[in-house]
Design a protein around this motif. Structure first.
Motif, PDB file in Angstrom:
ATOM      1  N   ALA A  14      13.516 -11.230  -9.649  1.00  0.00           N
ATOM      2  CA  ALA A  14      14.097 -10.079 -10.265  1.00  0.00           C
ATOM      3  C   ALA A  14      13.442  -8.664 -10.156  1.00  0.00           C
ATOM      4  CB  ALA A  14      14.373 -10.546 -11.872  1.00  0.00           C
ATOM      5  N   LEU A  15      12.397  -8.513 -10.015  1.00  0.00           N
ATOM      6  CA  LEU A  15      11.637  -7.294  -9.931  1.00  0.00           C
ATOM      7  C   LEU A  15      11.990  -6.794  -8.576  1.00  0.00           C
ATOM      8  CD1 LEU A  15       8.134  -6.213 -11.172  1.00  0.00           C
ATOM      9  CD2 LEU A  15       8.586  -6.079  -8.716  1.00  0.00           C
ATOM     10  N   ALA A  16      11.957  -7.573  -7.475  1.00  0.00           N
ATOM     11  CA  ALA A  16      12.303  -7.180  -6.286  1.00  0.00           C
ATOM     12  C   ALA A  16      13.741  -6.729  -6.020  1.00  0.00           C
ATOM     13  CB  ALA A  16      11.897  -8.443  -5.170  1.00  0.00           C
ATOM     14  N   HIS A  17      14.554  -7.624  -6.604  1.00  0.00           N
ATOM     15  CA  HIS A  17      16.054  -7.070  -6.323  1.00  0.00           C
ATOM     16  C   HIS A  17      16.333  -5.639  -7.191  1.00  0.00           C
ATOM     17  CE1 HIS A  17      18.656 -10.672  -5.226  1.00  0.00           C
ATOM     18  NE2 HIS A  17      17.469 -11.318  -5.352  1.00  0.00           N
ATOM     19  N   ALA A  18      15.549  -5.480  -8.460  1.00  0.00           N
ATOM     20  CA  ALA A  18      15.683  -4.346  -9.193  1.00  0.00           C
ATOM     21  C   ALA A  18      15.194  -2.935  -8.428  1.00  0.00           C
ATOM     22  CB  ALA A  18      14.920  -4.381 -10.546  1.00  0.00           C
ATOM     23  N   ALA A  19      13.945  -3.376  -7.459  1.00  0.00           N
ATOM     24  CA  ALA A  19      13.631  -2.340  -6.893  1.00  0.00           C
ATOM     25  C   ALA A  19      14.697  -1.893  -5.789  1.00  0.00           C
ATOM     26  CB  ALA A  19      12.294  -2.697  -6.161  1.00  0.00           C
ATOM     27  N   ILE A  20      15.157  -2.614  -5.351  1.00  0.00           N
ATOM     28  CA  ILE A  20      16.238  -2.247  -4.069  1.00  0.00           C
ATOM     29  C   ILE A  20      17.367  -1.588  -4.965  1.00  0.00           C
ATOM     30  CG2 ILE A  20      17.781  -2.899  -2.466  1.00  0.00           C
ATOM     31  CD1 ILE A  20      16.055  -5.239  -1.991  1.00  0.00           C
ATOM     32  N   ARG A  21      17.773  -2.121  -6.222  1.00  0.00           N
ATOM     33  CA  ARG A  21      18.828  -1.582  -6.862  1.00  0.00           C
ATOM     34  C   ARG A  21      18.634  -0.157  -7.625  1.00  0.00           C
ATOM     35  NH1 ARG A  21      22.864  -5.912  -7.384  1.00  0.00           N
ATOM     36  NH2 ARG A  21      23.915  -4.794  -9.279  1.00  0.00           N
ATOM     37  N   CYS A  22      17.540   0.197  -7.898  1.00  0.00           N
ATOM     38  CA  CYS A  22      17.108   1.499  -8.533  1.00  0.00           C
ATOM     39  C   CYS A  22      17.045   2.601  -7.670  1.00  0.00           C
ATOM     40  CB  CYS A  22      16.039   1.181  -9.640  1.00  0.00           C
ATOM     41  SG  CYS A  22      14.447   1.300  -8.877  1.00  0.00           S
ATOM     42  N   GLY A  23      17.189   2.444  -6.379  1.00  0.00           N
ATOM     43  CA  GLY A  23      16.890   3.411  -5.287  1.00  0.00           C
ATOM     44  C   GLY A  23      15.442   3.501  -4.845  1.00  0.00           C
ATOM     45  N   ALA A  24      14.575   2.706  -4.917  1.00  0.00           N
ATOM     46  CA  ALA A  24      13.385   2.755  -4.382  1.00  0.00           C
ATOM     47  C   ALA A  24      13.396   3.145  -2.826  1.00  0.00           C
ATOM     48  CB  ALA A  24      12.377   1.546  -4.831  1.00  0.00           C
ATOM     49  N   ASP A  25      12.262   4.006  -2.585  1.00  0.00           N
ATOM     50  CA  ASP A  25      12.081   4.240  -1.052  1.00  0.00           C
ATOM     51  C   ASP A  25      11.364   3.320  -0.367  1.00  0.00           C
ATOM     52  OD1 ASP A  25      13.733   6.826  -0.959  1.00  0.00           O
ATOM     53  OD2 ASP A  25      12.255   7.518  -2.820  1.00  0.00           O
ATOM     54  N   GLY A  26      10.409   2.953  -0.915  1.00  0.00           N
ATOM     55  CA  GLY A  26       9.355   2.018  -0.304  1.00  0.00           C
ATOM     56  C   GLY A  26       8.796   1.124  -1.036  1.00  0.00           C
ATOM     57  N   TYR A  27       8.033  -0.026  -0.591  1.00  0.00           N
ATOM     58  CA  TYR A  27       7.333  -1.078  -1.171  1.00  0.00           C
ATOM     59  C   TYR A  27       6.156  -1.346  -0.364  1.00  0.00           C
ATOM     60  CZ  TYR A  27       5.343  -5.318  -2.658  1.00  0.00           C
ATOM     61  OH  TYR A  27       4.406  -6.342  -3.016  1.00  0.00           O
ATOM     62  N   PHE A  28       4.953  -1.291  -0.551  1.00  0.00           N
ATOM     63  CA  PHE A  28       3.772  -1.667   0.219  1.00  0.00           C
ATOM     64  C   PHE A  28       2.964  -2.567  -0.568  1.00  0.00           C
ATOM     65  CE2 PHE A  28       5.093   2.855   0.554  1.00  0.00           C
ATOM     66  CZ  PHE A  28       5.434   2.731   1.834  1.00  0.00           C
ATOM     67  N   GLY A  29       2.824  -4.048   0.099  1.00  0.00           N
ATOM     68  CA  GLY A  29       2.090  -4.724  -0.867  1.00  0.00           C
ATOM     69  C   GLY A  29       1.154  -5.739   0.349  1.00  0.00           C
TER      70      GLY A  29
END
Length: 360
Positions: A14-29
C-alpha cells in the motif's frame, strides 16, 4: 463523486502504491526484511513508464539516503525505505538533511535488534527516530501508522509536512503493519509537479543556473561557530512551531476510563483487544495512541492522565516511549511498562494480566 478504489494488500504494498499516486519523483532503496515488498512493488508497477517516477535499487542504504539528500535538495519529492539496521546506516545522511533543511521521506519497517537482530517485528527504534539518531541538535517528524490504511495515507502526509517545514519525515512502521493484509482505500492520484511548480514552491532548492537563476547551495557545513549557532537557533524555533501545530493522536474508550493504555503502531491494535477483554471483566480502560511520536503529544497525555488512576505503556521493546509518558505525567499517577523483546509480539491476555497485577 469518484468511486473509491479499495484494494486488499500488505502495508508495504500500500505504501508503494501511495508513493506513486501522491506524485513522488523518486524512490531510492535497498532490500531488507521485512520491508522488501516496497521496492518489489515499485519494480512491478514500473512508474517510470507512467508518471516518470524514478525507482533505483541503490548499492547500499548509505547510497540510498544520499540520493534522497540530493533529490530533496533539488526540491523533488523523494523517499527511501528500510528496516532497523538499514536505517542505522542512514543516520549520517538524515543528520545532513536536517542540518541543511532538506525535505525527504524515510520509511522504517522495524525489526528486532540490536545489531542485525531478528527479522521479526519490533518497536525498538523509537529512541533512534524520536531523538534524532545522528549527530547534532535536531529532530525529524515521526509518524506511527497502526493500519495498512495509514501506511498509505501517511506517505502524502509525510511529504506534506516535510516540505512545509523543510525537514526529514519518517514513517515508523513495524513488521506487523508492513506484512499484514487489510482492505485499503488508495489515495487520489496527484500529478508530479512541473519544474516551474518546483521553482515556485521551493525557492531554496538548488536547480542549477537555468533561466539566469543563480544556484542555491545546499549544505549542513558551517565553519564559523557564531554562524552555526544562529543556524541551530533557527532550527530550534522551527521545532517549536512543529510542536505547537503538528501533534497528532487518537483516543478510544476514554469517556469513562479509570485506567489508560498508551501504545503506538501494532501495539495499539493489540491494546484495543486487551481493552475489550478488560472491560468485559468490569475494568474501565481507555486507549491513548500517539500518531506523531515526534512531536510527542506531551500535553495531551498529561491532560488524559489527570482523569485516570494509572497508565500502562505497551510497546514491543524494553521500554522506550514509557520515558516520554513518565515525563508528561510527571508523577501524577503510576506509569507501568509492558513489552516483549526479540521480535515476540505480545498477546492481549498478557496486557490484561499486567494491567491487573500492576495497576488495578
Amino acid at each position: 463523486m469518484a468511486e473509491q478504489e479499495v484494494k486488499l494488500m500488505k502495508g508495504n504494498e500500500a505504501l508503494a502504491h501511495a508513493a506513486i499516486r501522491c506524485g513522488a519523483d523518486g524512490y531510492f532503496g535497498y532490500p531488507i526484511t521485512p520491508q522488501t515488498e516496497v521496492i518489489e512493488t515499485l519494480a512491478e508497477l514500473k512508474p517510470w513508464e507512467t508518471t516518470g517516477m524514478v525507482v533505483v535499487q541503490a548499492e547500499s542504504e548509505v547510497a540510498s539516503i544520499n540520493m534522497v539528500y540530493g533529490g530533496g535538495g533539488a526540491g523533488k519529492k523523494v523517499m527511501t525505505s528500510s528496516s532497523s539496521p538499514g536505517v542505522s546506516l542512514m543516520q549520517e545522511g538524515i543528520s545532513y538533511m536536517a542540518g541543511a533543511e532538506v525535505p525527504g521521506l524515510i520509511v522504517n519497517v522495524q525489526r528486532g535488534g540490536p545489531g542485525l537482530g531478528t527479522i521479526q517485528p519490533s518497536q525498538s527504534d523509537y529512541f533512534q527516530a524520536t531523538r534524532g539518531g545522528g549527530n547534532g541538535d535536531y529532530y525529524i517528524i515521526v509518524l506511527a501508522p497502526n493500519s495498512v490504511q495509514e501506511m498509505a495515507d501517511f506517505v502524502d502526509l509525510g511529504f506534506t509536512l516535510a516540505f512545509k517545514y523543510r525537514i526529514p519525515a519518517m514513517i515508523l512502521s513495524d513488521g506487523v503493519i508492513g506484512q499484514m493484509m487489510e482492505k485499503v482505500v488508495l489515495p487520489p492520484i496527484k500529478p508530479r509537479r512541473t519544474e516551474e511548480e518546483i521553482l515556485r514552491e521551493c525557492p531554496w532548492a538548488t536547480t542549477g543556473r537555468s533561466k539566469g537563476r543563480k544556484p542555491n547551495v545546499i549544505t549542513s557545513l558551517e565553519l564559523k561557530s557564531e554562524v552555526m549557532e544562529l543556524r541551530n537557533l533557527h532550527l530550534q524555533e522551527k521545532y517549536r512551531k512543529i510542536r505547537e501545530n503538528e501533534v497528532r493522536y487518537e483516543t478510544k474508550f476514554m469517556d469513562d476510563a479509570e485506567y489508560m493504555i498508551v501504545a503506538f503502531g501494532s501495539a495499539a491494535r493489540i491494546a484495543e483487544k486487551a481493552i475489550e477483554m478488560a472491560r468485559a471483566e468490569g475494568i474501565k480502560v481507555g486507549l491513548f495512541r500517539p500518531i506523531t511520536l515526534w512531536p510527542f503529544p506531551t500535553n495531551e497525555i498529561a491532560a488524559a492522565a489527570a482523569k485516570v488512576k494509572g497508565i500502562l505503556v505497551a510497546e514491543i521493546n524494553a521500554g522506550q516511549m514509557v520515558d516520554d509518558v513518565r515525563l508528561a505525567v510527571n508523577g501524577a499517577v503510576p506509569v507501568e511498562h509492558y513489552g516483549r523483546l526479540g521480535g515476540i509480539v505480545p498477546e492481549p491476555e498478557e496486557m490484561v494480566k499486567v494491567l491487573k497485577e500492576k495497576l488495578v
